[in-house]
Design an enzyme around this catalytic site. Structure first.
Site, PDB file in Angstrom:
ATOM      1  N   GLU A   1      29.738   0.078  19.661  1.00  0.00           N
ATOM      2  CA  GLU A   1      29.003  -0.389  20.706  1.00  0.00           C
ATOM      3  C   GLU A   1      29.836  -0.975  21.498  1.00  0.00           C
ATOM      4  OE1 GLU A   1      25.619  -0.140  21.281  1.00  0.00           O
ATOM      5  OE2 GLU A   1      25.694   1.699  19.798  1.00  0.00           O
TER       6      GLU A   1
ATOM      7  N   SER B   1     -29.197  -8.540 -16.536  1.00  0.00           N
ATOM      8  CA  SER B   1     -29.144  -9.559 -17.732  1.00  0.00           C
ATOM      9  C   SER B   1     -28.153 -10.554 -17.718  1.00  0.00           C
ATOM     10  CB  SER B   1     -29.475  -8.724 -19.013  1.00  0.00           C
ATOM     11  OG  SER B   1     -30.661  -8.354 -19.236  1.00  0.00           O
TER      12      SER B   1
END
Length: 832
Positions: free
Chosen positions: A107, A486
């Protein structure tokens, strides 16, 4: 002698104005003035249009890249991360030197020599831009690493000469502000490198499934080629192009003296060595749990930095949850096994989804669905096409296989469902390896939810909201509103205990009708499965045997306003005062019900159920809970040998502690003698209650021990009849599968009674006190049991006919308690 002549008069020097006028008459002065004016105008325009709008470079000093939120379980092990960008932040010292050299070679080889701008490179970029202007082609970049930092972090990626100018000015200013090492650290942490990886550490995992410091030279060189365009050098789609570019970077490293010729030769001959794209290894851990955590974090902190610096996807949070991965795996396995047992013999449930195929491209449509399975060896595959007497299947990893006709038969009521003939290309189905091919599997249509909670703290230890979170995102553990049947009864009877009743109170198990007015007439209740009435029985017996008639009679006696107030305080729901609520007609969630039972076990002290223990920001500061304070002296080096500091308990007393213990003691009887006897052979103190709704459309079980409470329901998302199943015969066995392994190795702890509880021997059927011969304490079916009473509420010895009307004091027992009985009484804090 001749006289001297007077001196000639001297010409005075020209004035300033005259000199300027003469100078202005020269052409080159006019040219310089025009140039100066143009320069001033240009500088003004540059300042107005470019420099004034530049962001401050000081932002980079405090720059914090977007980081994922990392989620950990109760033991600190990573279980998930939330991120739109995969990124791991490193310091410059943590970068391998060869990595830095590879990026410089690829780069910006003069990075350590220039001051932000490479002028020859910039000039070449300008010439290339001019040559390609109007052609639609993009000019080469010519940007240094510093310019790339300016572009990526400060000004964006606009393609224009203006952006290039701003980039160059900012790069110069960045070099004045930061060191070269700081600039490289910013660059290598934030550069996008494909596969949703930002920064080199994340890219190392994405492409090689390794830590950055474990990569060799050719792998480091491959990472360095990716900033030019990750998709251009994808190792799967463009392997030749990627290999050529990597070798170019290696040659540049040799040319710049970064590596030797021998290192180059060895690296140049190496293959790319990349792996296929992978999802994080922990993505399948606690899917429903971690999704619930994500939703809670987003509600508190927002998704992105615009909402909060501690946002979920960019804030870099560290989250410690209460998820116990062992219990989570057991809960998920138990629920899934139960769902599959129910579905067995009911035929194939059909494809998971259907997608349209585009020619031979079947892998991408499959990946786009994000469908996967983590049950046993099951896999999600897509039907590609027919090959003779078999279907060709494709899988997410690119592999293929065959599904023969014999392996695609789904039994149903003793017959074979021709599932093979119903398949078509584009169907996504569940299969498992079988022989040299695959066999069809059926994902259950019935579903459910399972939650495990720690009573002492309210921490949720496990949560399973369905068969698989990637197939069914709806979390039934917290989002499904279901009738609890229940399982509501222990909470309903707790209201009666708080309003004067005792476990030995007699309630008639007989017909009970209420007048609903002239238009509606009478409403008559009945027991489950039309069981015959049993007559007068104790409250304990009614709960153990889950008698509906006794429950509604008790609710009417206590008063529905008091009953629904108790349910509201316990967090179950806010219901109207209708008698049917006492039988579980009001809707609630598994999490709420489990938390209510945990409140009973915690002696009536309630907690809001929590999934998150604490949250730290990226700097280690605790941001949740909001009132968090450091615990001085809690660290081992500071320990003086004394008791460890403990925070003050901030628990709300939801119901009376003695009432809570009475109900826990009663529901222990449900396991020993009632509807949940399938759990009795676990051989440990355990409370719980089953539930079966009308139909039945849902079956429930909730219960556990002092260590943790678990609860589940099973039913269809659109409620319909489940057939001949009940809570005691189906839901409780699912919990048992979980409990057998979950409690393995844990101490058998009793439920502790609060101070003041009186333990009295009674006949559990009649409620009368019993004196004399002691029953076998190991016989769970004994008619005589120890019962828990509040002070002054315990029953007295029945008076003989003709005795005085004054109450008789309880006489001394006719038989002394055994040592085991004495230990029990002392431990429970009761009296004989």
């Amino acid at each position: 002698m001749a006289s001297a002549s007077p001196p000639a008069p001297q010409t005075p020097p020209p004035r300033l104005g005259e000199r300027l006028a003469r100078a202005w008459g020269r052409w080159w002065v006019k040219a310089l003035a025009v140039l100066a004016l143009l320069a001033a105008i240009g500088w003004a325009l540059l300042w107005l249009l470019v420099i004034r709008q530049l962001p401050s470079v000081d932002q980079l000093r405090a720059y914090e890249p977007p980081l994922p939120t990392n989620v950990r379980g109760i033991d600190g092990a990573p279980i998930q991360s939330y991120a739109r960008e995969r990124r791991v932040q490193l310091s410059y010292a943590e970068y391998p030197p060869l990595l830095v050299k590879a990026f410089l070679a690829a780069e910006d080889r003069t990075f350590f020599e220039h001051h932000g701008v490479d002028y020859p490179g910039l000039a070449g970029a300008v010439v290339d831009y001019a040559a390609k202007f109007g052609t639609g082609r993009r000019a080469k970049g010519g940007s240094t690493i510093t310019q790339q930092v300016a572009k990526n972090l400060l000004i964006g990626n606009e393609y224009s000469p203006t952006r290039k100018l701003r980039e160059a000015i900012l790069a110069y200013k960045i070099e004045d502000t930061l060191s070269k090492q700081q600039i490289l650290e910013l660059y290598l942490n934030q550069i996008p490198l494909g596969r949703n990886a930002f920064g080199v550490e994340a890219a190392a995992h994405a492409y090689f499934d390794k830590e950055l410091n474990a990569l060799d030279l050719p792998q480091l060189a491959y990472l360095a080629i990716l900033p030019k365009g990750p998709s251009n050098y994808d190792p799967i789609r463009h392997p030749d192009r990627a290999l050529a570019r990597r070798n170019y970077v290696l040659r540049e490293m040799v040319r710049n003296g970064f590596i030797t010729q021998a290192q180059f030769a060895q690296a140049n001959a190496a293959p790319l060595g990349t792996v296929r794209r992978r999802t994080p290894k922990f993505e399948a851990v606690g899917g429903y749990f971690v999704e619930a955590v994500r939703r809670e974090l987003i509600d508190r902190f927002g998704e992105t930095a615009k909402a909060s610096p501690n946002s979920v996807y960019e804030g870099g949070l560290w989250v410690r949850t209460s998820l116990d991965t062992r219990l989570q795996d057991l809960a998920a396995q138990a629920l899934r096994d139960g769902l599959i047992r129910y579905e067995s013999g009911r035929g194939w449930s059909g494809p998971l989804r259907h997608v349209d195929l585009d020619g031979d491209n079947w892998q991408q449509p499959l990946l786009n669905t994000n469908i996967a399975l983590d049950y046993q060896d099951w896999r999600a595959g897509i039907v590609i096409g027919r090959e003779g007497d078999a279907w060709r299947l494709g899988f997410a990893n690119g592999a293929t296989g065959l599904l023969p006709r014999w392996a695609a038969q789904s039994p149903k009521r003793g017959t074979a469902t021709p599932a093979f003939g119903t398949l078509k290309p584009g169907d996504i189905i569940a299969v498992a390896p079988s022989g040299s091919g695959f066999a069809l599997r059926s994902v259950p249509r019935v579903s459910g939810g399972f939650v495990v909670e720690e009573p002492a703290t309210g921490r949720v230890l496990a949560m399973q909201g369905g068969f698989d979170a990637r197939l069914q995102a709806f979390n039934r553990a917290v989002q499904a509103m279901r009738q609890p049947g229940s399982t509501i009864k222990p909470l309903v009877y707790s209201a009666a205990l708080e309003n004067g009743m005792t476990p030995a109170s007699i309630i008639v198990d007989g017909p009970f009708c209420v007048d609903q007015g002239a238009r509606l007439g009478q409403k008559c209740f009945r027991n489950f499965a039309n069981m015959r009435s049993a007559g007068p029985k104790t409250m304990r017996w009614g709960i153990e045997q889950s008698r509906n008639l006794m429950t509604v009679r008790m609710a009417a006696t206590t008063g529905m306003p008091k009953l629904v107030d108790t349910l509201k305080r316990m967090g179950v729901g806010d219901y109207p005062p209708y008698l049917s609520i006492a039988l579980g007609a009001g809707e609630t969630t598994v999490l709420r019900m489990v938390n209510a039972y945990a409140t009973l076990v915690n002696q009536g002290r309630g907690h809001e159920p929590t999934l998150i223990d604490f949250v730290q920001d990226r700097h280690g500061k605790v941001v949740l809970p909001e009132n968090w304070r450091p615990c001085d002296g809690c660290n081992a080096p500071d320990w003086t040998g004394g008791p460890m500091p403990r925070p003050a308990l901030r628990q709300k007393q939801v119901i009376d502690a003695m009432t809570a213990y009475q109900m826990v003691h009663i529901t222990e009887g449900v396991v020993q003698r009632g509807t949940a006897t399938v759990l009795r052979d676990l051989d440990r103190p355990m409370m719980g209650k089953t539930g079966t709704t009308t139909g039945p459309t849902d079956v429930w079980f909730i219960g556990g021990t002092p260590q943790f409470i678990g609860g589940l329901y099973i039913g269809y998302d659109h409620p319909r009849n489940l057939g001949g199943v009940e809570g005691g015969t189906f839901a409780a066995p699912v919990f048992k599968e979980f409990a057998v392994k979950a409690y393995d190795g844990l101490d058998k702890l009793p439920f502790r009674a609060p101070p003041g509880i009186r333990m009295v021997r009674i006949d559990r059927m009649s409620g009368r006190p019993v004196f004399g011969t002691w029953p076998d304490p190991d016989d769970p079916r004994a008619a005589v049991i120890w019962e828990a009473f509040k002070p002054e509420s315990e029953p007295r010895r029945a008076r003989r006919r003709g005795d005085a009307a004054t109450p008789a004091a309880a006489p001394a027992p006719t038989a002394a308690p055994t040592p085991r009985d004495s230990d029990f009484l002392q431990r429970e804090g009761g009296i004989y």
